[in-house]
Write a protein that holds these residues in place. Structure first.
Motif, PDB file in Angstrom:
ATOM      1  N   SER A 134       0.939  -1.219   0.048  1.00 16.35           N
ATOM      2  CA  SER A 134       0.034   0.035  -0.105  1.00 16.35           C
ATOM      3  C   SER A 134       0.676   1.205  -0.001  1.00 16.35           C
ATOM      4  O   SER A 134       2.087   1.341   0.576  1.00 16.35           O
ATOM      5  CB  SER A 134      -0.885   0.046   1.192  1.00 16.35           C
ATOM      6  OG  SER A 134      -1.367   1.248   1.604  1.00 16.35           O
ATOM      7  N   TYR A 160      -2.792  -0.427  10.327  1.00 21.20           N
ATOM      8  CA  TYR A 160      -2.850  -0.894   9.162  1.00 21.20           C
ATOM      9  C   TYR A 160      -1.509  -0.663   8.283  1.00 21.20           C
ATOM     10  O   TYR A 160      -1.054  -1.594   7.724  1.00 21.20           O
ATOM     11  CB  TYR A 160      -4.191  -0.579   8.411  1.00 21.20           C
ATOM     12  CG  TYR A 160      -4.126  -0.580   7.073  1.00 21.20           C
ATOM     13  CD1 TYR A 160      -3.671   0.225   6.169  1.00 21.20           C
ATOM     14  CD2 TYR A 160      -4.341  -1.969   6.427  1.00 21.20           C
ATOM     15  CE1 TYR A 160      -3.591   0.215   4.773  1.00 21.20           C
ATOM     16  CE2 TYR A 160      -4.382  -2.113   5.118  1.00 21.20           C
ATOM     17  CZ  TYR A 160      -4.044  -0.985   4.141  1.00 21.20           C
ATOM     18  OH  TYR A 160      -3.683  -1.456   2.958  1.00 21.20           O
ATOM     19  N   PHE A 189      -2.343   2.710  -4.539  1.00 25.80           N
ATOM     20  CA  PHE A 189      -2.826   3.986  -4.110  1.00 25.80           C
ATOM     21  C   PHE A 189      -4.435   3.808  -3.658  1.00 25.80           C
ATOM     22  O   PHE A 189      -4.755   2.826  -2.770  1.00 25.80           O
ATOM     23  CB  PHE A 189      -2.640   4.964  -5.060  1.00 25.80           C
ATOM     24  CG  PHE A 189      -0.980   5.425  -4.904  1.00 25.80           C
ATOM     25  CD1 PHE A 189      -0.157   4.220  -5.401  1.00 25.80           C
ATOM     26  CD2 PHE A 189      -0.888   6.405  -4.455  1.00 25.80           C
ATOM     27  CE1 PHE A 189       0.917   4.717  -5.306  1.00 25.80           C
ATOM     28  CE2 PHE A 189       0.703   6.897  -4.271  1.00 25.80           C
ATOM     29  CZ  PHE A 189       1.483   5.850  -4.642  1.00 25.80           C
ATOM     30  N   ASN A 190      -5.403   4.677  -4.071  1.00 30.05           N
ATOM     31  CA  ASN A 190      -6.613   4.390  -3.661  1.00 30.05           C
ATOM     32  C   ASN A 190      -7.646   3.638  -4.668  1.00 30.05           C
ATOM     33  O   ASN A 190      -7.980   4.119  -5.486  1.00 30.05           O
ATOM     34  CB  ASN A 190      -7.264   5.858  -3.472  1.00 30.05           C
ATOM     35  CG  ASN A 190      -6.627   6.441  -2.345  1.00 30.05           C
ATOM     36  OD1 ASN A 190      -5.430   6.676  -1.983  1.00 30.05           O
ATOM     37  ND2 ASN A 190      -7.437   6.878  -1.368  1.00 30.05           N
ATOM     38  N   ASN A 209     -15.631   3.495   5.323  1.00 26.47           N
ATOM     39  CA  ASN A 209     -14.640   4.390   5.831  1.00 26.47           C
ATOM     40  C   ASN A 209     -14.223   5.133   4.492  1.00 26.47           C
ATOM     41  O   ASN A 209     -13.777   6.324   4.677  1.00 26.47           O
ATOM     42  CB  ASN A 209     -13.478   3.604   6.266  1.00 26.47           C
ATOM     43  CG  ASN A 209     -13.714   2.928   7.723  1.00 26.47           C
ATOM     44  OD1 ASN A 209     -14.082   3.633   8.546  1.00 26.47           O
ATOM     45  ND2 ASN A 209     -13.987   1.731   7.439  1.00 26.47           N
ATOM     46  N   ASN A 210     -14.222   4.631   3.375  1.00 24.51           N
ATOM     47  CA  ASN A 210     -13.562   5.384   2.228  1.00 24.51           C
ATOM     48  C   ASN A 210     -14.599   6.351   1.447  1.00 24.51           C
ATOM     49  O   ASN A 210     -15.649   6.033   1.708  1.00 24.51           O
ATOM     50  CB  ASN A 210     -12.990   4.110   1.065  1.00 24.51           C
ATOM     51  CG  ASN A 210     -12.106   3.391   1.842  1.00 24.51           C
ATOM     52  OD1 ASN A 210     -12.049   2.244   1.819  1.00 24.51           O
ATOM     53  ND2 ASN A 210     -10.931   3.788   2.509  1.00 24.51           N
ATOM     54  N   LEU A 211     -13.901   7.164   0.857  1.00 30.65           N
ATOM     55  CA  LEU A 211     -14.556   8.271   0.055  1.00 30.65           C
ATOM     56  C   LEU A 211     -15.720   7.713  -0.978  1.00 30.65           C
ATOM     57  O   LEU A 211     -16.964   8.192  -0.795  1.00 30.65           O
ATOM     58  CB  LEU A 211     -13.496   9.379  -0.320  1.00 30.65           C
ATOM     59  CG  LEU A 211     -14.470  10.528  -1.173  1.00 30.65           C
ATOM     60  CD1 LEU A 211     -14.937  11.325  -0.234  1.00 30.65           C
ATOM     61  CD2 LEU A 211     -13.319  11.271  -2.199  1.00 30.65           C
ATOM     62  N   THR A 227     -19.643  13.833   4.738  1.00 29.47           N
ATOM     63  CA  THR A 227     -18.957  14.967   5.553  1.00 29.47           C
ATOM     64  C   THR A 227     -17.316  15.007   4.669  1.00 29.47           C
ATOM     65  O   THR A 227     -16.937  13.940   4.614  1.00 29.47           O
ATOM     66  CB  THR A 227     -18.768  14.531   6.860  1.00 29.47           C
ATOM     67  OG1 THR A 227     -20.172  14.699   7.531  1.00 29.47           O
ATOM     68  CG2 THR A 227     -18.080  15.933   7.556  1.00 29.47           C
ATOM     69  N   VAL A 228     -17.154  16.172   4.123  1.00 31.05           N
ATOM     70  CA  VAL A 228     -15.624  16.350   3.765  1.00 31.05           C
ATOM     71  C   VAL A 228     -14.675  16.864   4.838  1.00 31.05           C
ATOM     72  O   VAL A 228     -14.936  17.365   5.390  1.00 31.05           O
ATOM     73  CB  VAL A 228     -15.809  17.255   2.639  1.00 31.05           C
ATOM     74  CG1 VAL A 228     -14.444  17.674   1.947  1.00 31.05           C
ATOM     75  CG2 VAL A 228     -16.609  17.021   1.277  1.00 31.05           C
ATOM     76  N   PHE A 229     -13.832  15.989   4.979  1.00 30.55           N
ATOM     77  CA  PHE A 229     -13.101  16.012   6.095  1.00 30.55           C
ATOM     78  C   PHE A 229     -12.002  16.934   5.994  1.00 30.55           C
ATOM     79  O   PHE A 229     -10.775  16.782   5.595  1.00 30.55           O
ATOM     80  CB  PHE A 229     -12.556  14.781   6.730  1.00 30.55           C
ATOM     81  CG  PHE A 229     -13.538  13.513   6.889  1.00 30.55           C
ATOM     82  CD1 PHE A 229     -13.261  12.198   6.661  1.00 30.55           C
ATOM     83  CD2 PHE A 229     -14.394  13.855   7.672  1.00 30.55           C
ATOM     84  CE1 PHE A 229     -14.121  11.284   6.849  1.00 30.55           C
ATOM     85  CE2 PHE A 229     -15.476  13.004   8.061  1.00 30.55           C
ATOM     86  CZ  PHE A 229     -15.161  11.539   7.802  1.00 30.55           C
ATOM     87  N   CYS A 240      -8.371  17.256   0.551  1.00 28.37           N
ATOM     88  CA  CYS A 240      -7.009  16.439   0.091  1.00 28.37           C
ATOM     89  C   CYS A 240      -7.100  15.801  -1.100  1.00 28.37           C
ATOM     90  O   CYS A 240      -8.104  15.597  -1.534  1.00 28.37           O
ATOM     91  CB  CYS A 240      -7.210  15.236   1.330  1.00 28.37           C
ATOM     92  SG  CYS A 240      -6.808  15.585   2.991  1.00 28.37           S
ATOM     93  N   ARG A 242      -5.874  12.624  -3.703  1.00 33.36           N
ATOM     94  CA  ARG A 242      -5.425  11.298  -3.688  1.00 33.36           C
ATOM     95  C   ARG A 242      -5.394  10.724  -4.982  1.00 33.36           C
ATOM     96  O   ARG A 242      -5.894  11.277  -6.085  1.00 33.36           O
ATOM     97  CB  ARG A 242      -6.445  10.163  -2.964  1.00 33.36           C
ATOM     98  CG  ARG A 242      -6.387  10.536  -1.390  1.00 33.36           C
ATOM     99  CD  ARG A 242      -5.573  10.141  -0.888  1.00 33.36           C
ATOM    100  NE  ARG A 242      -5.622  10.099   0.904  1.00 33.36           N
ATOM    101  CZ  ARG A 242      -5.437  11.057   1.346  1.00 33.36           C
ATOM    102  NH1 ARG A 242      -4.691  12.087   0.701  1.00 33.36           N
ATOM    103  NH2 ARG A 242      -5.491  11.283   2.627  1.00 33.36           N
ATOM    104  N   ILE A 282     -11.135  16.086  -3.114  1.00 30.02           N
ATOM    105  CA  ILE A 282     -12.503  15.531  -2.760  1.00 30.02           C
ATOM    106  C   ILE A 282     -13.579  16.170  -3.465  1.00 30.02           C
ATOM    107  O   ILE A 282     -14.479  15.529  -3.941  1.00 30.02           O
ATOM    108  CB  ILE A 282     -12.493  15.474  -1.159  1.00 30.02           C
ATOM    109  CG1 ILE A 282     -11.398  14.887  -0.664  1.00 30.02           C
ATOM    110  CG2 ILE A 282     -13.971  15.137  -0.662  1.00 30.02           C
ATOM    111  CD1 ILE A 282     -11.405  14.829   0.814  1.00 30.02           C
ATOM    112  N   ARG A 305      -9.896  14.674   9.337  1.00 28.74           N
ATOM    113  CA  ARG A 305      -9.866  13.438  10.019  1.00 28.74           C
ATOM    114  C   ARG A 305      -8.420  13.144  10.398  1.00 28.74           C
ATOM    115  O   ARG A 305      -7.525  13.246   9.881  1.00 28.74           O
ATOM    116  CB  ARG A 305     -10.175  12.176   8.924  1.00 28.74           C
ATOM    117  CG  ARG A 305     -10.329  10.915   9.491  1.00 28.74           C
ATOM    118  CD  ARG A 305     -10.997  10.012   8.496  1.00 28.74           C
ATOM    119  NE  ARG A 305      -9.914   9.848   7.284  1.00 28.74           N
ATOM    120  CZ  ARG A 305     -10.281   8.740   6.275  1.00 28.74           C
ATOM    121  NH1 ARG A 305     -11.365   8.268   6.349  1.00 28.74           N
ATOM    122  NH2 ARG A 305      -9.536   8.722   5.317  1.00 28.74           N
ATOM    123  N   ASP A 308      -4.951  11.782   8.373  1.00 28.11           N
ATOM    124  CA  ASP A 308      -5.143  12.079   6.887  1.00 28.11           C
ATOM    125  C   ASP A 308      -3.773  12.459   6.451  1.00 28.11           C
ATOM    126  O   ASP A 308      -3.386  13.404   6.876  1.00 28.11           O
ATOM    127  CB  ASP A 308      -6.390  12.863   6.372  1.00 28.11           C
ATOM    128  CG  ASP A 308      -7.498  11.917   6.244  1.00 28.11           C
ATOM    129  OD1 ASP A 308      -7.570  10.768   6.159  1.00 28.11           O
ATOM    130  OD2 ASP A 308      -8.703  12.674   6.192  1.00 28.11           O
TER     131      ASP A 308
END
Ligand code: WQD
Length: 349
Positions: A134, A160, A189-190, A209-211, A227-229, A240, A242, A282, A305, A308
């Motif tokens: 990861s 993790y 990556f994501n 948990n994931n966007l 909610t946009v953290f 953020c 990604r 995001i 969050r 992050d």
């Protein structure tokens, strides 16, 4: 590069966690490339419904064994039954937030599972090993946004991420004492999206948990509001950034990795970033969703969050050079396929 299948023998590949999100998509691509994937999964983090879509996509029932990778007796039976030429080790817990709350659950399962698989691979001379690693092994990259495989690594932000960094260290140590091994650490990556057929995809357990799954569940009404953290980060729009990689592109990278390792006469160990090389914020993901779905999304800004990373995306040139792989789908394709999948599973429990 001579693909494994061209060598004539039946090419069995052990896919631990093969009923999971990335694992199931990889099973489809392995089959399409002429391999025989054998799934080892105890469904602790996978939904059995995936088997229906898998069967349709590979035109037969997948070879499946419901085993816990931490149970070496059960795992040994698999190695005795199949002449594996390679193993792709996905089976691990992967929720960053949960790992902070229950680190021992992660260290036990993610580390013990890898050690078991490696023990048996060595005993049965299954020398081609692909490890699901990861980008979290880079931690919070100091002042860089784009990371390559030699970028300095800071301590991962979660237990993790630690299990992935430790996993890579275990593989490096085992390679030193067993230089005949051929090892590929794929640093994802994501991962996002779903198979374009909408026959398989992601089944988040509980609240995502994931966007992107949270976005599509909000779009379909399963969640009230996204909610946009954080909106005060030093990025293009304060949110953020990604590197969102389509799960099918990610799956294909695993086939390329197996072929690469199998084409090697001598032992080898490599780490490779698997990303698109592009960063997306995001707010950009939200805008793409609204365009794809033709509807506005219910969202608000919230506090940052903890843990992050601000902005990270891949220098994917090594994957291109070494594996002859590059991402083909865009983030818009991934959002489109994720949304199609969300509408397909709306009635599933
Ligand atoms: C992305 C961004 C959140 C949810 C993931 C995996 C990890 C690893 C790397 C493979 C962040 C924001 C999220 C929400 C939000 N993958 N967000 N509201 O944290 O980059 O990690 O990729 O190993 O396993 O977890 O992904 O999707 O959780 O978050 O604003 O409801 O979206 O703050 O900035 P992350 P993510």
């Amino acid at each position: 590069m001579l693909p494994l299948k061209a060598m004539g023998k039946q090419q069995y590949i052990l896919v631990t966690g093969g009923a999971g999100y990335i694992g199931s998509h990889t099973v489809v691509e392995l089959k399409a490339a002429g391999f025989i994937p054998v799934i080892a999964d105890d469904f602790r983090n996978a939904n059995r419904i995936v088997l229906n879509g898998l069967t349709e996509l590979i035109n037969e029932e997948p070879l499946l064994h419901e085993v816990d990778v931490c149970n070496s007796t059960d795992m040994r039976e698999l190695f005795e039954k199949y002449p594996f030429v390679g193993v792709i080790h996905f089976a691990a817990y992967k929720a960053v937030g949960e790992s902070v709350l229950d680190p021992l659950k992660y260290y036990h399962n993610n580390i013990q599972g890898l050690v078991n698989v490696l023990d048996l691979a060595l005993e049965f001379s299954v020398l081609n090993v692909v490890f699901s690693s990861s980008c979290t092994v880079y931690g919070e990259p100091e002042g860089v946004k784009v990371v390559n495989e030699d970028s300095p690594k800071s301590k991962p932000n979660s237990p993790y991420g630690n299990t992935k960094a430790i996993g890579e260290q275990i593989l490096a140590d085992v390679f030193k004492s067993n230089p005949e091994l051929k090892i590929m650490n794929l640093r994802y990556f994501n991962p996002v999206g779903a198979h374009p057929s909408a026959l398989i995809g992601e089944f988040p357990i509980g609240k995502p948990n994931n966007l992107l799954p949270f976005v599509t569940q909000t779009g379909i009404g399963k969640q009230q509001e996204l909610t946009v953290f954080g909106n005060d980060y030093p990025t293009i729009d304060g949110t953020c950034v990604r590197d969102y990689i389509h799960v099918v592109d990610l799956a294909k990278a695993h086939v390329k990795a197996i072929n690469f390792l199998s084409s090697k006469e001598d032992g080898v160990i490599e780490a490779v970033n698997v990303g698109t090389g592009n960063g997306t914020s995001i707010l950009e993901v939200i805008n793409i969703f609204e365009e794809v779905a033709g509807k506005s999304l219910n969202w608000k800004f919230g506090p940052r969050r903890p843990g992050d990373v601000i902005e990270i995306y891949a220098d994917a040139s090594k994957a291109n050079r070494l594996l002859e792989w590059q991402a083909e789908y865009t983030i818009s394709d991934a959002v489109e396929h994720a949304w199609k999948w969300e509408q397909t599973i709306v009635d599933y429990e």
